[in-house]
Scaffold this active site. Structure first.
Site, mmCIF file in Angstrom:
data_model
loop_
_atom_site.group_PDB
_atom_site.id
_atom_site.type_symbol
_atom_site.label_atom_id
_atom_site.label_comp_id
_atom_site.label_asym_id
_atom_site.label_seq_id
_atom_site.Cartn_x
_atom_site.Cartn_y
_atom_site.Cartn_z
ATOM 1 C CB ILE A 91 -0.898 0.293 0.896
ATOM 2 C CG1 ILE A 91 -1.604 1.263 0.941
ATOM 3 C CG2 ILE A 91 0.117 -0.514 2.166
ATOM 4 C CD1 ILE A 91 -3.227 1.051 2.046
ATOM 5 C CB ALA A 134 2.949 1.033 8.496
ATOM 6 C CB ILE A 135 4.328 -1.482 12.784
ATOM 7 C CG1 ILE A 135 5.441 -1.680 11.418
ATOM 8 C CG2 ILE A 135 4.338 -2.451 13.950
ATOM 9 C CD1 ILE A 135 6.809 -1.911 12.371
ATOM 10 C CE1 TYR A 138 0.259 -2.804 6.353
ATOM 11 C CE2 TYR A 138 2.098 -2.272 7.437
ATOM 12 C CZ TYR A 138 0.842 -2.548 6.069
ATOM 13 O OH TYR A 138 1.266 -1.513 5.260
#
Length: 180
Positions: A91, A134-135, A138
């Site tokens: 993404i 981002a982590i 997720y």
């Protein structure tokens, strides 16, 4: 083909998208957060190479705001070995759209669609350890850290780990996702 979430449209790639995609990839912070290659200015040869990659994806979408039709970014599921039903997720969100939850919304949709409509068994991804935003996204969605490629990325004068994450369709790491 076009799909929609609460606030987003996920649609096909168009020729008219290339200038804004090139601008996105020419943003230093975007390249440093997401890319593994050298952070350098990108031009037409990059578009040609990247366009070829996009055409090989199982699913490739452009993300737009539903109300304004403004460009948000892109998503991709690339499955180099179909037998294992394991797709690599990518993404990219343009920096002007960071912090609005669009990455989360698009990722949730792609994960659900991948399992429900594309019959994937798992979805995998790599993310640089310093991309904590981002982590967090997720992990919220249900991805689990599966390993690290220690010192796998040279960035801004230092070595950084690449974090491998995955989510499996049988629920071992998949959280309940609402259908939109």
């Amino acid at each position: 083909m076009m799909f929609a979430t609460k606030r987003l449209i996920l649609r096909e790639l168009r020729q008219s998208d290339w200038p804004v995609i090139l601008d996105m990839f020419n943003d230093y912070e975007f390249q440093e957060n997401g890319g593994l290659d050298f952070t350098v200015p990108r031009g037409n040869e990059f578009i040609e190479r990247w366009s070829g990659w996009a055409k090989t994806c199982l699913l490739f979408t452009i993300i737009e705001e539903k109300e304004s039709l403004r460009f948000v970014g892109f998503t991709a599921l690339h499955m180099p070995i179909a037998k294992n039903r394991d797709a690599d997720f990518t993404i990219g969100v343009i920096r002007a759209q960071w912090g609005k939850g669009y990455g989360t919304e698009a990722t949730e949709w792609v994960v659900e669609y991948g399992f429900r409509a594309l019959n994937l068994h798992r979805i995998s991804l790599w993310v640089t350890e310093t991309n904590v935003r981002a982590i967090s996204v997720y992990k919220t969605i249900g991805f689990a850290e599966e390993g690290r490629k220690m010192a796998g990325k040279w960035s801004d004068g230092r070595w950084l780990d690449q974090v491998m994450m995955g989510i499996v369709e049988d629920g071992r790491s998949l959280k309940n996702l609402e259908r939109t």
